[in-house]
Design an enzyme around this catalytic site. Structure first.
Site, short mmCIF file in Angstrom:
data_model
loop_
_atom_site.label_atom_id
_atom_site.label_comp_id
_atom_site.label_asym_id
_atom_site.label_seq_id
_atom_site.Cartn_x
_atom_site.Cartn_y
_atom_site.Cartn_z
N ARG A 155 4.00 46.80 29.69
CA ARG A 155 5.46 46.89 29.75
C ARG A 155 5.73 48.39 29.58
O ARG A 155 5.43 48.94 28.52
CB ARG A 155 6.12 46.10 28.63
CG ARG A 155 5.76 44.62 28.61
CD ARG A 155 6.63 43.86 27.62
NE ARG A 155 6.02 42.63 27.16
CZ ARG A 155 6.03 41.48 27.83
NH1 ARG A 155 6.63 41.42 29.01
NH2 ARG A 155 5.46 40.41 27.34
N SER A 156 6.24 49.02 30.62
CA SER A 156 6.35 50.48 30.59
C SER A 156 7.78 50.93 30.32
O SER A 156 8.67 50.72 31.15
CB SER A 156 5.86 51.05 31.92
OG SER A 156 6.09 52.42 31.99
N ASP A 175 11.28 39.34 36.05
CA ASP A 175 12.56 39.95 36.33
C ASP A 175 12.61 41.46 36.07
O ASP A 175 13.03 42.25 36.93
CB ASP A 175 13.53 39.26 35.36
CG ASP A 175 14.91 39.19 35.90
OD1 ASP A 175 15.04 39.04 37.11
OD2 ASP A 175 15.84 39.31 35.09
N SER A 231 10.17 43.56 35.82
CA SER A 231 9.26 44.29 36.71
C SER A 231 9.92 44.49 38.08
O SER A 231 9.75 45.53 38.72
CB SER A 231 7.97 43.51 36.89
OG SER A 231 7.44 43.14 35.66
N THR A 243 5.40 34.76 35.81
CA THR A 243 5.73 34.70 34.39
C THR A 243 5.68 33.25 33.94
O THR A 243 6.19 32.37 34.64
CB THR A 243 7.13 35.27 34.07
OG1 THR A 243 7.49 34.87 32.73
CG2 THR A 243 8.22 34.79 35.02
N ASP A 293 7.37 32.03 31.75
CA ASP A 293 8.72 31.61 31.32
C ASP A 293 9.47 30.85 32.41
O ASP A 293 10.42 30.13 32.12
CB ASP A 293 9.55 32.84 30.92
CG ASP A 293 8.89 33.64 29.79
OD1 ASP A 293 8.01 33.07 29.12
OD2 ASP A 293 9.25 34.81 29.61
N ARG A 345 -0.95 15.40 18.56
CA ARG A 345 -0.51 14.00 18.40
C ARG A 345 -1.61 13.18 17.69
O ARG A 345 -1.31 12.32 16.87
CB ARG A 345 -0.19 13.39 19.76
CG ARG A 345 0.36 11.97 19.69
CD ARG A 345 0.69 11.45 21.06
NE ARG A 345 1.82 12.12 21.67
CZ ARG A 345 3.09 11.88 21.38
NH1 ARG A 345 3.39 10.95 20.50
NH2 ARG A 345 4.07 12.54 21.97
N GLY A 351 5.53 13.44 26.03
CA GLY A 351 6.11 12.31 25.31
C GLY A 351 6.63 12.69 23.93
O GLY A 351 6.60 11.87 23.00
N ALA A 352 7.11 13.94 23.77
CA ALA A 352 7.64 14.35 22.46
C ALA A 352 8.92 13.59 22.15
O ALA A 352 9.64 13.15 23.06
CB ALA A 352 7.90 15.86 22.46
N GLU A 353 9.19 13.44 20.86
CA GLU A 353 10.38 12.68 20.45
C GLU A 353 11.61 13.56 20.32
O GLU A 353 12.75 13.05 20.30
CB GLU A 353 10.12 11.96 19.11
CG GLU A 353 9.19 10.78 19.20
CD GLU A 353 7.73 11.14 19.42
OE1 GLU A 353 7.26 12.13 18.82
OE2 GLU A 353 7.06 10.45 20.22
N HIS A 379 0.40 33.07 22.02
CA HIS A 379 -0.16 33.64 23.25
C HIS A 379 -1.24 32.79 23.91
O HIS A 379 -1.64 33.08 25.04
CB HIS A 379 -0.69 35.05 22.97
CG HIS A 379 0.42 36.03 22.75
ND1 HIS A 379 1.10 36.13 21.57
CD2 HIS A 379 1.00 36.90 23.60
CE1 HIS A 379 2.05 37.03 21.67
NE2 HIS A 379 2.02 37.53 22.90
N ILE A 380 -1.68 31.74 23.24
CA ILE A 380 -2.62 30.82 23.89
C ILE A 380 -2.01 30.29 25.19
O ILE A 380 -2.71 29.99 26.17
CB ILE A 380 -3.00 29.67 22.93
CG1 ILE A 380 -4.18 28.88 23.47
CG2 ILE A 380 -1.85 28.74 22.67
CD1 ILE A 380 -4.70 27.82 22.50
O1 F6P Z 1 7.35 36.81 29.24
C1 F6P Z 1 6.22 36.18 28.82
C2 F6P Z 1 6.17 36.06 27.32
O2 F6P Z 1 4.96 35.43 26.98
C3 F6P Z 1 7.36 35.34 26.67
O3 F6P Z 1 7.28 33.95 26.76
C4 F6P Z 1 7.27 35.85 25.25
O4 F6P Z 1 8.54 35.79 24.62
C5 F6P Z 1 6.81 37.27 25.45
O5 F6P Z 1 6.19 37.34 26.72
C6 F6P Z 1 5.84 37.77 24.41
O6 F6P Z 1 5.62 39.11 24.65
P1 F6P Z 1 4.39 39.93 24.07
O7 F6P Z 1 3.17 39.50 24.79
O8 F6P Z 1 4.74 41.34 24.36
O9 F6P Z 1 4.30 39.59 22.61
#
Ligand code: F6P
Length: 322
Positions: free
Chosen positions: A72-73, A103, A105, A127, A129, A156, A187-189, A251-252
């Site tokens: 991220r620059s 977006d 980028s 992404t 997201d 679960r 199947g979350a509640e 991040h997984i």
């Molecule tokens: O945009 C992808 C994403 O994994 C988002 O879901 C999360 O909020 C963000 O990046 C986490 O950013 P970073 O890897 O810089 O912690």
């Protein structure tokens, strides 16, 4: 013939390596010389641009992340650094640039495009997201959803064995797409996302009734955007008298072996990006809607909020009512 380059920007996604492989193979098939830009826009500024060949993409298709790095620059927001980036592209006679990212980028890509006439740009939505306006699908979403599905299925098992509630937080930045689809398909509640109002009172009424009927555990999926994971865990204890654990997936969700869908989508996205550049279009984003690809201008995609489809939202609205 001008040379062609590719870079990855922002959060990495599984499927980027498949895209890099296709990029090298298809650009060579079209008679062009492919280049990799290492570490995203940072590498563009610092001239980390190298010729790419088949040996650079051998064996990478099954790996998550990106073998050329990403960033991220913040420097790229400044015009002087973008001028430096253009100088580096011109020095290598690069006339086409493919950008894999989200977006932000694409906004950077638009700024660079506005500063020159002789380089064409094409963006590939990438992404987890899935929050890019103008495209229903972004590369990496399917793999992320499968990672989440695997995690929730595993949770679960222990939740049901122990009679506990679990509050699982998913990524997605400001967008609830990942949380909603993951909750539905696991199947979350409970599912809490920023796009839909929720009523904990109604959840309480329904959950107490289910507990009366013998229910011993619940799974909640909450979007990171709401920032209320701990609050919901406390709610389980105070309102339902049920022990709760929190699981922040983190991040997984961005890693892992890309699914077949993401590998194939990577191939199609890149093919369309290169074809579009060769057709002479100056700055575009390759979008996927209604089962097919379409080409949009950057301004139709960036600078606009994305929306979860009404069909999905209507399923989400049923949460808390049973
Ligand atoms: O945009 C992808 C994403 O994994 C988002 O879901 C999360 O909020 C963000 O990046 C986490 O950013 P970073 O890897 O810089 O912690």
């Amino acid at each position: 013939m001008k040379n062609i380059a590719i870079l990855c920007s922002g959060g990495d996604v599984s499927g980027m390596n498949a895209a890099l492989k296709r990029f090298v193979e298809y650009s060579k098939l079209k008679g062009m010389l492919p280049y990799f830009v290492y570490n995203g826009y940072e590498g563009l500024i610092d001239n980390k641009i190298k010729k790419a060949d088949y040996c650079d993409v051998a064996g990478i298709i099954s790996r998550g992340g990106t073998s050329i790095g990403t960033s991220r620059s913040s420097r790229f927001m400044e015009e002087t650094f973008r001028e430096q980036a253009l100088k580096n592209l011109h020095a290598l006679n690069i006339g086409y640039l493919v950008v894999l990212g989200g977006d932000g980028s694409f906004r950077g890509m638009q700024k660079l495009s506005d500063m020159c006439d002789d380089i064409s740009f094409s963006g590939i939505p990438s992404t987890i997201d899935n929050d890019i306006a103008g495209t229903e699908y972004a590369l990496g979403v399917d793999t992320a959803l499968n990672v989440i599905k695997f995690s929730i299925d595993a949770i679960r098992d222990t939740a049901s064995s122990f009679g506990r509630a679990f509050v699982i937080e998913t990524m997605g930045r400001e967008c609830g797409y990942l949380a909603l689809v993951a909750a539905l398909t696991s199947g979350a509640e409970m599912c809490l996302i920023p796009e839909l109002p929720y009523d904990l009172g109604s959840y309480k009424k329904n959950f107490l009734k289910q507990m009366d009927d013998g229910r011993e555990y619940f799974i909640s999926v909450v979007s990171e955007a709401l920032n209320n994971t701990e609050e919901i865990a406390t709610w389980y204890k105070s309102e339902l008298g049920m022990e709760a654990r929190i699981m922040v997936l983190g991040h997984i969700q961005r890693g892992g072996n890309p699914t077949v869908h993401d590998r194939l989508m990577a191939f199609h996205f890149v093919t369309h990006a290169i074809d579009t550049l060769l057709e002479g279009k100056k700055s575009t984003v390759i979008c996927y809607n209604d089962g097919g690809f379409d080409i949009k201008k950057i301004e139709e995609v960036s600078f606009r909020g994305s929306k979860i489809s009404e069909e999905l939202l209507s399923l989400g609205r049923e949460y808390g009512s049973h």
